[in-house]
Motif scaffolding. Structure first.
Motif, PDB file in Angstrom:
ATOM      1  N   THR A 111       0.839  -1.192   0.000  1.00 34.39           N
ATOM      2  CA  THR A 111       0.000   0.000   0.000  1.00 34.39           C
ATOM      3  C   THR A 111       0.875   1.244   0.000  1.00 34.39           C
ATOM      4  O   THR A 111       1.888   1.300   0.710  1.00 34.39           O
ATOM      5  N   THR A 112       0.476   2.233  -0.779  1.00 31.96           N
ATOM      6  CA  THR A 112       1.126   3.545  -0.736  1.00 31.96           C
ATOM      7  C   THR A 112       0.051   4.612  -0.573  1.00 31.96           C
ATOM      8  O   THR A 112      -1.067   4.471  -1.079  1.00 31.96           O
ATOM      9  N   ARG A 113       0.387   5.660   0.127  1.00 31.82           N
ATOM     10  CA  ARG A 113      -0.514   6.803   0.343  1.00 31.82           C
ATOM     11  C   ARG A 113       0.342   8.063   0.328  1.00 31.82           C
ATOM     12  O   ARG A 113       1.264   8.190   1.130  1.00 31.82           O
ATOM     13  N   LYS A 114       0.033   8.970  -0.572  1.00 37.17           N
ATOM     14  CA  LYS A 114       0.861  10.165  -0.677  1.00 37.17           C
ATOM     15  C   LYS A 114       0.024  11.345  -1.150  1.00 37.17           C
ATOM     16  O   LYS A 114      -1.045  11.182  -1.729  1.00 37.17           O
ATOM     17  N   VAL A 115       0.544  12.533  -0.900  1.00 39.46           N
ATOM     18  CA  VAL A 115      -0.069  13.770  -1.370  1.00 39.46           C
ATOM     19  C   VAL A 115       0.843  14.343  -2.450  1.00 39.46           C
ATOM     20  O   VAL A 115       2.041  14.538  -2.223  1.00 39.46           O
ATOM     21  N   GLU A 116       0.268  14.619  -3.616  1.00 37.71           N
ATOM     22  CA  GLU A 116       1.021  15.194  -4.730  1.00 37.71           C
ATOM     23  C   GLU A 116       0.644  16.661  -4.895  1.00 37.71           C
ATOM     24  O   GLU A 116      -0.522  17.036  -4.748  1.00 37.71           O
ATOM     25  N   ARG A 117       1.638  17.486  -5.232  1.00 39.89           N
ATOM     26  CA  ARG A 117       1.403  18.907  -5.489  1.00 39.89           C
ATOM     27  C   ARG A 117       1.992  19.264  -6.845  1.00 39.89           C
ATOM     28  O   ARG A 117       3.172  19.021  -7.090  1.00 39.89           O
ATOM     29  N   ASP A 118       1.153  19.796  -7.725  1.00 39.63           N
ATOM     30  CA  ASP A 118       1.606  20.240  -9.036  1.00 39.63           C
ATOM     31  C   ASP A 118       2.107  21.677  -8.905  1.00 39.63           C
ATOM     32  O   ASP A 118       1.316  22.603  -8.641  1.00 39.63           O
ATOM     33  N   LEU A 119       3.384  21.873  -9.081  1.00 36.81           N
ATOM     34  CA  LEU A 119       3.977  23.191  -8.871  1.00 36.81           C
ATOM     35  C   LEU A 119       3.600  24.182  -9.974  1.00 36.81           C
ATOM     36  O   LEU A 119       3.778  25.399  -9.799  1.00 36.81           O
ATOM     37  N   ILE A 120       3.071  23.706 -11.082  1.00 36.09           N
ATOM     38  CA  ILE A 120       2.660  24.603 -12.161  1.00 36.09           C
ATOM     39  C   ILE A 120       1.213  25.041 -11.984  1.00 36.09           C
ATOM     40  O   ILE A 120       0.893  26.226 -12.005  1.00 36.09           O
ATOM     41  N   VAL A 170      -3.384  10.440  -3.186  1.00 33.05           N
ATOM     42  CA  VAL A 170      -3.303   9.273  -4.055  1.00 33.05           C
ATOM     43  C   VAL A 170      -3.050   8.034  -3.188  1.00 33.05           C
ATOM     44  O   VAL A 170      -2.066   7.980  -2.441  1.00 33.05           O
ATOM     45  N   VAL A 171      -3.962   7.056  -3.311  1.00 34.90           N
ATOM     46  CA  VAL A 171      -3.860   5.831  -2.530  1.00 34.90           C
ATOM     47  C   VAL A 171      -3.830   4.648  -3.490  1.00 34.90           C
ATOM     48  O   VAL A 171      -4.698   4.537  -4.374  1.00 34.90           O
ATOM     49  N   VAL A 172      -2.841   3.796  -3.336  1.00 36.93           N
ATOM     50  CA  VAL A 172      -2.789   2.536  -4.072  1.00 36.93           C
ATOM     51  C   VAL A 172      -2.761   1.423  -3.027  1.00 36.93           C
ATOM     52  O   VAL A 172      -1.820   1.330  -2.238  1.00 36.93           O
ATOM     53  N   ASP A 173      -3.806   0.609  -3.030  1.00 35.70           N
ATOM     54  CA  ASP A 173      -3.946  -0.445  -2.026  1.00 35.70           C
ATOM     55  C   ASP A 173      -4.026  -1.786  -2.750  1.00 35.70           C
ATOM     56  O   ASP A 173      -5.091  -2.209  -3.189  1.00 35.70           O
ATOM     57  N   ASP A 174      -2.873  -2.412  -2.910  1.00 38.75           N
ATOM     58  CA  ASP A 174      -2.793  -3.708  -3.571  1.00 38.75           C
ATOM     59  C   ASP A 174      -2.757  -4.780  -2.481  1.00 38.75           C
ATOM     60  O   ASP A 174      -1.770  -4.906  -1.754  1.00 38.75           O
ATOM     61  N   LEU A 175      -3.839  -5.530  -2.366  1.00 36.58           N
ATOM     62  CA  LEU A 175      -3.925  -6.537  -1.311  1.00 36.58           C
ATOM     63  C   LEU A 175      -3.241  -7.840  -1.691  1.00 36.58           C
ATOM     64  O   LEU A 175      -3.277  -8.802  -0.927  1.00 36.58           O
ATOM     65  N   GLY A 176      -2.613  -7.873  -2.860  1.00 36.94           N
ATOM     66  CA  GLY A 176      -1.888  -9.065  -3.266  1.00 36.94           C
ATOM     67  C   GLY A 176      -2.832 -10.185  -3.667  1.00 36.94           C
ATOM     68  O   GLY A 176      -4.010  -9.961  -3.991  1.00 36.94           O
ATOM     69  N   ASP A 177      -2.319 -11.415  -3.640  1.00 37.74           N
ATOM     70  CA  ASP A 177      -3.096 -12.598  -3.994  1.00 37.74           C
ATOM     71  C   ASP A 177      -2.803 -13.699  -2.992  1.00 37.74           C
ATOM     72  O   ASP A 177      -1.641 -13.892  -2.590  1.00 37.74           O
ATOM     73  N   VAL A 178      -3.845 -14.421  -2.598  1.00 39.84           N
ATOM     74  CA  VAL A 178      -3.701 -15.485  -1.611  1.00 39.84           C
ATOM     75  C   VAL A 178      -4.475 -16.714  -2.059  1.00 39.84           C
ATOM     76  O   VAL A 178      -5.429 -16.619  -2.837  1.00 39.84           O
TER      77      VAL A 178
END
Length: 667
Positions: A556-565, A572-580
């Motif tokens: 899992t990743t969780r981050k805040v992005e800022r466009d300087l322009i 932005v959240v990416v939650d990959d629970l994988g495979d079991v």
């Protein structure tokens, strides 16, 4: 935590017990019970949810339900119609059909030869909701319920409209259910799985626009809201909540309005308390067993005489959105025991000394303007955080800097708060639509800020949730609302802060125009706690975890992005629970989710985009579903688009698109 493998009763399991409804629809139940239940009938405990007993909730089910069965109960886990291995179709949450099915299941259970005739019902979240709603209907065999992370008010205190504000989670949960309900039954249990699956896909509802249409507390929301008639709640209730979850208010509401109800609130996220973070974990299963023994078996064990309200009084600590544990102590007693009210008047310099009565607003004087940047709220956390992936509120200092703040004096002694603070304001708006968010924070000497509690009010609902009305720009209004329940001890050397904003992205969907709120006067009514008894909960225990193999690890990743322009910002959240792989029956499952919540300088720049993929396979059999959803808005309408695609092997077998608009009447 202790893993139990030996119990007083030997347990047998039925993986697919059919329960046929009066209309012929067969619901699928997984049942654990004592081996000798046929000769010595036992009470039944029902958990009834749409989250798939075969794979979705199986990991927690196997730690919980065999535990109850091993102590002399038939533990019954039922898939709701249209989900998992049950027939039929689901059209919405908490429908009349859903609750009618629950009552039929309870009647069926009570009539089985292995059941004593007494039934309990339990659940978390959806299951916590519908066990309260079913108890409200008073089916004769239902003797008690245990509800975790639930609500008594489906409109103003749920994922849709908190304080009448349209929550981002209204859209987010619509995307979740579009994905969750798209999965087929297991072919090992249902040879007709494909026919059932295609029918399920054809009938799949896109619920986010439907929920967004009901922007006042109408009959749609009153259905299933047990607080509409507290006297109707006569089935004994044990209710649990967590301070890191946004359903913490339900416990106090039920304890305060339902005689004999017992409530427990810990530091937890949206999980069962024997597995939840932040710690400490507690023996939820043993506390539930005491409740079942008292009301389903008639054991005089004192569970009905337990303190009405047991809460974890948290201590000041540094902000941590992934806290594994929270310092504090258990406090037990009555709901308002040891609580006195302290009213602080808001002044341009902060909080005035205690003294005025509750609701006091004082003379007209400008306290400041609330005109928040649209990105304020990135550290708010999730509505219902599930674990340790930075889902809880983080340091509030950055949001405080863009808020209208009122600071108290540095404390010479610790200050304990227990209950709900009430905020009274006199303010005006330059726009007809808007909302105000209030955060009560604990500010440390280093300037870090911990959110103790928050509350919000859609200003169209200032007088009524049932009959909202738009604001008259420039007109001053007197209004008041409660912040969330809390139990928190602010440390010596720290100080309180009240932070007010009119943006809270992505927790709240923004108003159509970036407005300015002018605050003329206000006061904060605090619940100050002194004394109170203690509680020593049983240690956390559960049954043996499920046997599985990790085919691909989760990330899992969780981050805040800022466009300087452009200046836009995005969560932005990416939650990959994988495979079991389930080693008991061989089903392989996987799930991947992405969320993007982006906003620029203006409120109409807000865009929420979610994608979900569900994967199921066993040998040569493979299915996959993909759900995509996007929400945008104009000044007059909300727009919610979605797409659902299903594959069997490499072949696409289903595709459907939705494109819905909803008029912005009050949001």
């Amino acid at each position: 935590m202790t893993v139990r493998s030996a119990f007083p009763f030997e347990v047998v399991e039925t993986e697919d017990m059919g329960i046929v409804m009066s209309d012929g629809v067969r619901l699928s139940a997984r049942v654990w019970m004592p081996r000798d239940a046929g000769m010595n009938p036992v009470p039944a405990v029902l958990e009834y949810i749409p989250y798939r007993k075969r794979d979705g909730t199986l990991p927690r089910d196997e730690m919980m339900h065999p535990y109850f069965a091993g102590h002399g109960y038939a533990a019954v886990r039922v898939d709701m119609r249209g989900n998992g291995d049950s027939e039929g179709l689901m059209t919405d949450e908490y429908t009349i059909q859903e609750l009618a099915d629950a009552c039929e299941v309870i009647e069926w259970l009570a009539a089985q030869p292995w059941c004593s005739g007494a039934v309990g019902m339990m659940g978390k979240s959806w299951g916590g909701f519908n066990c309260l709603q079913t108890a409200f209907l008073q089916p004769p065999a239902l003797k008690a319920v245990v509800s975790v992370c639930s609500t008594s008010d489906r409109f103003a205190d749920d994922i849709h409209y908190k304080g009448g504000c349209l929550l981002g989670e209204n859209f987010g949960w619509g995307a979740v259910m579009l994905s969750y309900s798209s999965r087929p039954p297991d072919p090992l249990l249902r040879p007709d799985w494909r026919e059932m699956w295609l029918a399920r896909l054809e009938a799949e509802p896109w619920l986010a626009p439907r929920w967004a249409e009901f922007q006042e507390k109408s009959d749609y929301w009153k259905h299933g809201s047990i607080g509409e008639d507290w006297a109707q709640n006569i089935v004994p209730i044990q209710v649990w909540g967590g301070w890191a979850d946004n359903y913490m208010n339900t416990v106090a509401k039920i304890v305060g309005n339902v005689p004999g109800a017992k409530g427990i609130v810990g530091p937890w996220v949206h999980q069962y308390p024997h597995t939840a973070v932040p710690g400490p974990k507690v023996g939820f299963l043993d506390e539930a067993l005491r409740w079942w023994d008292r009301w389903l078996k008639g054991v005089d064990n004192g569970a009905d005489a337990d303190p009405a309200y047991r809460v974890w009084m948290m201590e000041s600590e540094a902000p941590d959105a992934s806290a594994k544990a929270r310092a504090g102590r258990w406090v037990a007693g009555g709901l308002d025991e040891g609580v006195s009210r302290q009213v602080l008047r808001l002044t341009p310099g902060g909080f005035a000394p205690p003294g005025p009565p509750a609701g006091y607003l004082g003379k007209d004087e400008s306290l400041g303007v609330i005109a928040s940047p649209q990105h304020l709220g990135m550290d708010a956390g999730e509505f219902f955080p599930m674990g340790l992936n930075a889902e809880m509120p983080g340091d509030q200092a950055a949001d405080d800097a863009f808020s209208l703040c009122f600071d108290g004096s540095v404390l010479g002694e610790p200050l304990a708060l227990m209950g709900a603070a009430r905020l009274s304001l006199r303010l005006s708006s330059d726009k007809p639509l808007g909302f105000v968010v209030a955060r009560l924070c604990d500010v440390a000497p280093d300037g870090s800020s911990v959110r103790i509690a928050h509350g919000m009010l859609n200003l169209c609902h200032r007088d009524s949730m049932e009959e909202p009305s738009r604001l008259v720009p420039g007109q001053a209004y007197d209004l008041a609302f409660d912040l969330d329940q809390m139990a928190y001890r602010v440390a010596k050397g720290h100080h309180l802060r009240l932070a007010l904003s009119n943006a809270y992205w992505p927790f709240v969907w923004p108003s159509p125009e970036a407005g300015r709120l002018t605050v003329e006067a206000g006061s904060l009514d605090l619940p100050v706690h002194q004394g109170g008894g203690a509680w020593e909960p049983p240690p956390a225990q559960h049954a043996k975890p499920w046997a599985h193999e990790v085919l691909r690890p989760a990330k899992t990743t969780r981050k805040v992005e800022r466009d300087l322009i452009t200046g836009s910002r995005a969560m932005v959240v990416v939650d990959d629970l994988g495979d079991v792989k389930n080693l008991a029956h061989g089903l392989c499952t996987g799930e991947t989710m992405t969320e993007r919540w982006e906003i620029g300088e203006g409120p109409l720049s807000a865009v929420a985009t979610h994608t979900w993929e569900q994967r199921l396979s066993r040998g040569d059999w493979q299915v996959r579903t993909e759900a995509w959803a996007e929400m945008t808005a104009t000044a007059t309408h909300l727009r919610m688009r979605a797409r659902l695609v299903a594959h069997e092997g490499a072949v696409e077998v289903f595709r459907r698109d939705w494109d819905d608009t909803v008029e912005r009447r009050f949001v």
